[in-house]
Design a protein around this motif. Structure first.
Motif, PDB file in Angstrom:
ATOM      1  N   UNK A   1     -19.032  13.173  -0.901  1.00 51.20           N
ATOM      2  CA  UNK A   1     -17.757  12.490  -1.134  1.00 51.20           C
ATOM      3  C   UNK A   1     -16.701  13.164  -0.262  1.00 51.20           C
ATOM      4  N   UNK A   2     -16.128  12.367   0.640  1.00 51.62           N
ATOM      5  CA  UNK A   2     -15.169  12.912   1.597  1.00 51.62           C
ATOM      6  C   UNK A   2     -13.748  12.466   1.286  1.00 51.62           C
ATOM      7  N   UNK A   3     -13.585  11.214   0.892  1.00 56.64           N
ATOM      8  CA  UNK A   3     -12.221  10.697   0.732  1.00 56.64           C
ATOM      9  C   UNK A   3     -12.154   9.645  -0.349  1.00 56.64           C
ATOM     10  N   UNK A   4     -10.967   9.470  -0.852  1.00 57.99           N
ATOM     11  CA  UNK A   4     -10.653   8.342  -1.713  1.00 57.99           C
ATOM     12  C   UNK A   4      -9.554   7.579  -0.996  1.00 57.99           C
ATOM     13  N   UNK A   5      -9.798   6.322  -0.788  1.00 56.13           N
ATOM     14  CA  UNK A   5      -8.836   5.484  -0.077  1.00 56.13           C
ATOM     15  C   UNK A   5      -7.992   4.780  -1.131  1.00 56.13           C
ATOM     16  N   UNK A   6      -6.725   5.133  -1.154  1.00 55.27           N
ATOM     17  CA  UNK A   6      -5.793   4.588  -2.144  1.00 55.27           C
ATOM     18  C   UNK A   6      -4.851   3.595  -1.463  1.00 55.27           C
ATOM     19  N   UNK A   7      -3.986   2.982  -2.245  1.00 53.75           N
ATOM     20  CA  UNK A   7      -3.045   1.990  -1.716  1.00 53.75           C
ATOM     21  C   UNK A   7      -2.215   2.557  -0.572  1.00 53.75           C
ATOM     22  N   UNK A   8      -1.815   3.793  -0.652  1.00 57.96           N
ATOM     23  CA  UNK A   8      -1.005   4.407   0.401  1.00 57.96           C
ATOM     24  C   UNK A   8      -1.728   4.575   1.725  1.00 57.96           C
ATOM     25  N   UNK A   9      -3.045   4.447   1.712  1.00 59.82           N
ATOM     26  CA  UNK A   9      -3.848   4.593   2.937  1.00 59.82           C
ATOM     27  C   UNK A   9      -4.000   3.281   3.698  1.00 59.82           C
ATOM     28  N   UNK A  10      -3.624   2.177   3.105  1.00 66.67           N
ATOM     29  CA  UNK A  10      -3.940   0.886   3.723  1.00 66.67           C
ATOM     30  C   UNK A  10      -3.032   0.505   4.887  1.00 66.67           C
ATOM     31  N   UNK A  11      -1.966   1.228   5.106  1.00 62.62           N
ATOM     32  CA  UNK A  11      -1.108   1.002   6.269  1.00 62.62           C
ATOM     33  C   UNK A  11      -0.052  -0.074   6.109  1.00 62.62           C
ATOM     34  N   UNK A  12      -0.048  -0.786   4.992  1.00 60.62           N
ATOM     35  CA  UNK A  12       0.921  -1.880   4.844  1.00 60.62           C
ATOM     36  C   UNK A  12       2.366  -1.386   4.787  1.00 60.62           C
ATOM     37  N   UNK A  13       2.599  -0.228   4.185  1.00 58.39           N
ATOM     38  CA  UNK A  13       3.973   0.283   4.144  1.00 58.39           C
ATOM     39  C   UNK A  13       4.452   0.663   5.546  1.00 58.39           C
ATOM     40  N   UNK A  14       3.548   1.136   6.385  1.00 61.04           N
ATOM     41  CA  UNK A  14       3.899   1.453   7.778  1.00 61.04           C
ATOM     42  C   UNK A  14       4.199   0.157   8.539  1.00 61.04           C
ATOM     43  N   UNK A  15       3.405  -0.869   8.286  1.00 61.67           N
ATOM     44  CA  UNK A  15       3.628  -2.162   8.937  1.00 61.67           C
ATOM     45  C   UNK A  15       4.961  -2.762   8.491  1.00 61.67           C
ATOM     46  N   UNK A  16       5.313  -2.616   7.220  1.00 55.96           N
ATOM     47  CA  UNK A  16       6.604  -3.111   6.723  1.00 55.96           C
ATOM     48  C   UNK A  16       7.755  -2.411   7.453  1.00 55.96           C
ATOM     49  N   UNK A  17       7.641  -1.111   7.628  1.00 50.50           N
ATOM     50  CA  UNK A  17       8.656  -0.351   8.358  1.00 50.50           C
ATOM     51  C   UNK A  17       8.746  -0.822   9.808  1.00 50.50           C
ATOM     52  N   UNK A  18       7.599  -1.014  10.442  1.00 51.76           N
ATOM     53  CA  UNK A  18       7.539  -1.496  11.819  1.00 51.76           C
ATOM     54  C   UNK A  18       8.213  -2.862  11.954  1.00 51.76           C
ATOM     55  N   UNK A  19       7.822  -3.795  11.088  1.00 50.86           N
ATOM     56  CA  UNK A  19       8.361  -5.158  11.140  1.00 50.86           C
ATOM     57  C   UNK A  19       9.871  -5.155  10.907  1.00 50.86           C
ATOM     58  N   UNK A  20      10.340  -4.366   9.957  1.00 51.77           N
ATOM     59  CA  UNK A  20      11.767  -4.312   9.651  1.00 51.77           C
ATOM     60  C   UNK A  20      12.578  -3.869  10.864  1.00 51.77           C
ATOM     61  N   UNK A  21      12.076  -2.886  11.572  1.00 57.01           N
ATOM     62  CA  UNK A  21      12.772  -2.397  12.768  1.00 57.01           C
ATOM     63  C   UNK A  21      12.788  -3.463  13.863  1.00 57.01           C
ATOM     64  N   UNK A  22      11.653  -4.127  14.071  1.00 56.24           N
ATOM     65  CA  UNK A  22      11.577  -5.154  15.118  1.00 56.24           C
ATOM     66  C   UNK A  22      12.523  -6.310  14.799  1.00 56.24           C
ATOM     67  N   UNK A  23      12.564  -6.732  13.545  1.00 54.71           N
ATOM     68  CA  UNK A  23      13.480  -7.805  13.144  1.00 54.71           C
ATOM     69  C   UNK A  23      14.934  -7.359  13.347  1.00 54.71           C
ATOM     70  N   UNK A  24      15.230  -6.101  13.011  1.00 52.56           N
ATOM     71  CA  UNK A  24      16.596  -5.604  13.157  1.00 52.56           C
ATOM     72  C   UNK A  24      17.031  -5.563  14.617  1.00 52.56           C
ATOM     73  N   UNK A  25      16.094  -5.335  15.517  1.00 53.28           N
ATOM     74  CA  UNK A  25      16.375  -5.320  16.951  1.00 53.28           C
ATOM     75  C   UNK A  25      15.774  -6.557  17.608  1.00 53.28           C
TER      76      UNK A  25
END
Length: 184
Positions: free
Chosen positions: A84-108
């Motif tokens: 057993x090496x890892x547990x992949x939780x909701x925070x690992x799925x990258x969606x919060x990073x994508x939300x941050x990315x999209x928000x910046x692109x929309x703002x600019x």
């Protein structure tokens, strides 16, 4: 006061568009997460997708890997070489990073077509790199378990946020409305 509003109008518009986009996307994401029963240790389907894609990437490289639902929390367990090496939780799925990315692109934002295509392309790239990041992290954690803090807590967040930062810089300098104004 009016003088300052006029003077800082570009910044205030950026900030307003960023915050509104971020809050709307976060609300939508939280609503999505609300469909899953965390008390029954039910991981959301996107996290499960990321876990399965990570497994597929590792299998492509002929790794001994398997995933199982976690019985103690909303997560997916990842086993590599029987351990057993890892547990992949909701925070690992990258969606919060994508939300941050999209928000910046929309703002600019730039032209509508360019903005939409860059958001789609950037989001797909972030997702692919996130899956690769998890796969590489699992292999490294297997070989260097005592380096978990530096690998998981420093190197790989720096990698994924570094990519997002580079995407932002490219967007601002090449495609945003700001870039077209300064290029003339």
């Amino acid at each position: 006061m009016k003088k300052y509003l006029i003077l800082y109008k570009p910044f205030l518009l950026f900030l307003g568009k960023f915050l509104v986009t971020y809050l709307i996307l976060t609300f939508v994401y939280e609503s999505y997460l609300g469909q899953f029963d965390v008390s029954k240790f039910e991981a959301d389907s996107f996290t499960e997708l990321v876990a399965q894609q990570t497994k597929s990437v590792m299998l492509f490289f002929d790794a001994d890997v398997r995933t199982t639902p976690n019985t103690k929390e909303a997560a997916v367990n990842l086993f590599y070489n029987g351990r057993h090496i890892a547990r992949i939780i909701e925070g690992c799925n990258g969606l919060s990073v994508i939300i941050l990315f999209v928000s910046f692109i929309v703002a600019f934002s730039g032209k509508m077509k360019a903005t939409v295509l860059y958001i789609l392309g950037g989001s797909v790239l972030i997702h692919i790199l996130n899956v690769a990041r998890i796969a590489i992290l699992c292999v490294l954690l297997y070989s260097f378990p005592h380096q978990e803090h530096i690998l998981h807590g420093v190197v790989f967040p720096l990698f994924i946020y570094g990519v997002v930062f580079i995407l932002w810089v490219i967007w601002v300098n090449k495609f945003s409305k700001y870039a077209t104004k300064t290029a003339k």
